[in-house]
Design a protein around this motif. Sequence first.
Motif, PDB file in Angstrom:
ATOM      1  N   LEU A 112       0.822  -1.215   0.000  1.00 50.60           N
ATOM      2  CA  LEU A 112       0.000   0.000   0.000  1.00 50.60           C
ATOM      3  C   LEU A 112       0.860   1.271   0.000  1.00 50.60           C
ATOM      4  N   ARG A 113       2.143   1.139  -0.249  1.00 48.89           N
ATOM      5  CA  ARG A 113       3.037   2.295  -0.194  1.00 48.89           C
ATOM      6  C   ARG A 113       2.951   3.146  -1.461  1.00 48.89           C
ATOM      7  N   LEU A 114       2.837   4.476  -1.276  1.00 48.88           N
ATOM      8  CA  LEU A 114       2.768   5.399  -2.413  1.00 48.88           C
ATOM      9  C   LEU A 114       3.734   6.580  -2.302  1.00 48.88           C
ATOM     10  N   ALA A 115       4.266   6.869  -1.153  1.00 50.19           N
ATOM     11  CA  ALA A 115       5.236   7.950  -0.929  1.00 50.19           C
ATOM     12  C   ALA A 115       4.724   9.313  -1.398  1.00 50.19           C
ATOM     13  N   PRO A 116       3.623   9.824  -0.839  1.00 48.34           N
ATOM     14  CA  PRO A 116       3.057  11.103  -1.297  1.00 48.34           C
ATOM     15  C   PRO A 116       3.920  12.320  -0.961  1.00 48.34           C
ATOM     16  N   PHE A 117       4.862  12.203   0.003  1.00 43.52           N
ATOM     17  CA  PHE A 117       5.673  13.352   0.411  1.00 43.52           C
ATOM     18  C   PHE A 117       7.025  13.435  -0.305  1.00 43.52           C
ATOM     19  N   ASN A 118       7.317  12.451  -1.137  1.00 47.04           N
ATOM     20  CA  ASN A 118       8.619  12.428  -1.806  1.00 47.04           C
ATOM     21  C   ASN A 118       8.414  12.065  -3.279  1.00 47.04           C
ATOM     22  N   LYS A 119       8.634  13.022  -4.165  1.00 40.14           N
ATOM     23  CA  LYS A 119       8.365  12.799  -5.591  1.00 40.14           C
ATOM     24  C   LYS A 119       9.259  11.723  -6.196  1.00 40.14           C
ATOM     25  N   THR A 120      10.494  11.659  -5.747  1.00 41.81           N
ATOM     26  CA  THR A 120      11.420  10.650  -6.277  1.00 41.81           C
ATOM     27  C   THR A 120      10.971   9.248  -5.894  1.00 41.81           C
ATOM     28  N   ASP A 121      10.647   9.071  -4.604  1.00 42.97           N
ATOM     29  CA  ASP A 121      10.162   7.761  -4.146  1.00 42.97           C
ATOM     30  C   ASP A 121       8.823   7.419  -4.795  1.00 42.97           C
ATOM     31  N   ALA A 122       7.958   8.427  -4.957  1.00 42.71           N
ATOM     32  CA  ALA A 122       6.647   8.201  -5.589  1.00 42.71           C
ATOM     33  C   ALA A 122       6.824   7.737  -7.028  1.00 42.71           C
ATOM     34  N   ALA A 123       7.786   8.339  -7.739  1.00 46.86           N
ATOM     35  CA  ALA A 123       8.044   7.946  -9.127  1.00 46.86           C
ATOM     36  C   ALA A 123       8.530   6.498  -9.198  1.00 46.86           C
ATOM     37  N   TRP A 124       9.345   6.092  -8.203  1.00 50.74           N
ATOM     38  CA  TRP A 124       9.811   4.706  -8.171  1.00 50.74           C
ATOM     39  C   TRP A 124       8.627   3.741  -8.025  1.00 50.74           C
ATOM     40  N   VAL A 125       7.735   4.055  -7.097  1.00 47.77           N
ATOM     41  CA  VAL A 125       6.555   3.198  -6.883  1.00 47.77           C
ATOM     42  C   VAL A 125       5.710   3.126  -8.148  1.00 47.77           C
ATOM     43  N   GLN A 126       5.537   4.249  -8.810  1.00 49.07           N
ATOM     44  CA  GLN A 126       4.738   4.274 -10.037  1.00 49.07           C
ATOM     45  C   GLN A 126       5.376   3.434 -11.137  1.00 49.07           C
TER      46      GLN A 126
END
Length: 502
Positions: free
Chosen positions: A294-308
């Motif tokens: 359920l991880r999406l990393a909404p506070f970190n764009k770099t981590d969010a891009a990795w999840v995507q």
Amino acid sequence: MKQVTKVFWISLVISIIFVLWGVISPKMLESVMSVSKSFFLVNFGWYYQLIASFFLIFAIFLIFSRYGKIKLGKDEDKPEFSRPTWFAMLFSAGMGIGLLFFGVSEPISHFSSPPVGEGGTVQAASTALRYTYLHWGFHAWAIYATIALVLAYYKFRKGLPGLMSATLYPVLGERVKGPIGQVIDTIAVFATIFGVAASLGLGAAQINAGVSYVFGIPNNFTVQLIIIGIVTLLYLISAGTGIRKGIKYLSNANLVLALLVFFLFLFMGPTVFLLNLMVTTFGGYIQNLPSLGLRLAPFNKTDAAWVQDWTIFYWAWWIAWAPFVGTFIARVSKGRTVREFVIAVLVIPTIVCVIWFAVFGGTGIYMEIFQNVKVSEQSLETALFFVYQQLPLAMVLIVLTLFLISTFFITSADSATFVLGMQTTNGSLNPPNSVKIIWGLVLSASAIVLMLSGGLNAMQTAIIVSAFPLSFVLLLMVYSLLKSFREEVKSKKKKHVQQQKV
């Protein structure tokens, strides 16, 4: 061609338009697909995370529910295939090419560029394997198990056509036989085409990388085009022999070859280290499963891009593959109970994937940490062959792997032509060879167009976009199944009470 439905002609026309678009204006298609990919990843990542987790929870519920004893067929039906053959068939159709393509490359990619923290560390190694297990483990097989279960139940127990639309009869009634049903089946056809075409593209790229290592043949689009042409001819020949011969024999051959490559790799590498690593990282995967899924990393764009780019893409890929793999698994699972079916499809392949990635990915990570071999500098296509070169019997492993990728390629495409034939001939268990040949050519043409229009990025886009509308159909299928299960249990109770009174 008398057996084909309107879905066949609608899907064929749209497929031809798509292929022509890619041939005439590949740059334009690439641009459109890039924008589409970004839109869905950014705006609907949360949705893909939730739906993948939902299917896992639902599959676990089925194992322990009162519906576990329901048989996928009539009460007296026996399984058509032995358990070893059944397992080989569902696994070969499910993830064969992907395991070889990503076996080393995905864990080593996560190791060098982890979703959280610094790359190249011991912590990054554990995180890399946990996320690889996440992408190929319980969530993926829960999606397959659920959809295959729905299709098998309505086909073999209720006697309905083996179509996605037919499973929604308890919800939509006679409307499944009209335009609504045709739209549903067309969506399933296109999800199958794009999902399988992506795998064929990956297979062609890795075969090219392998023969480039062995024979010095150029690694480029032209060679990959020739590879797709050769393999297309082979899987069309296989498709013409039917499921009891071509697919069955190839699936068993795949399993034997995969085991041979696996054990050679395991015992020529750091065996004890790999076994310890597998146990440790699998424990971490199980312990952190809910938060990982359920991880999406909404506070970190770099981590969010990795999840995507990784996790969300995988959920979309498995959803897009669900009609194909689900239909095929359902076709070979007549006579199994709900509980036996879900446990087998959910647990056994997940364990195999964990072991596979721990050994192949773990070897790459071991070489990086302890031998200073820069596996992470290789491309996704060449990482496996680069690791082979560091081991004894490198040429034997390379040749076996090239042959295995080819047979997985043929089996996946062979199974896909069968499934597409079913979906466009009103659920026929023996679609005409002419229909399977047409869909085989469409699959190859689609794979070529996606490779021409942006390679892996274009393949990811096609999967993500096609999976979105399909996901709503899959949710409706789950609701329909629960409704039928409740009615069946209620009917059995009523019948039992009446017998007691007599």
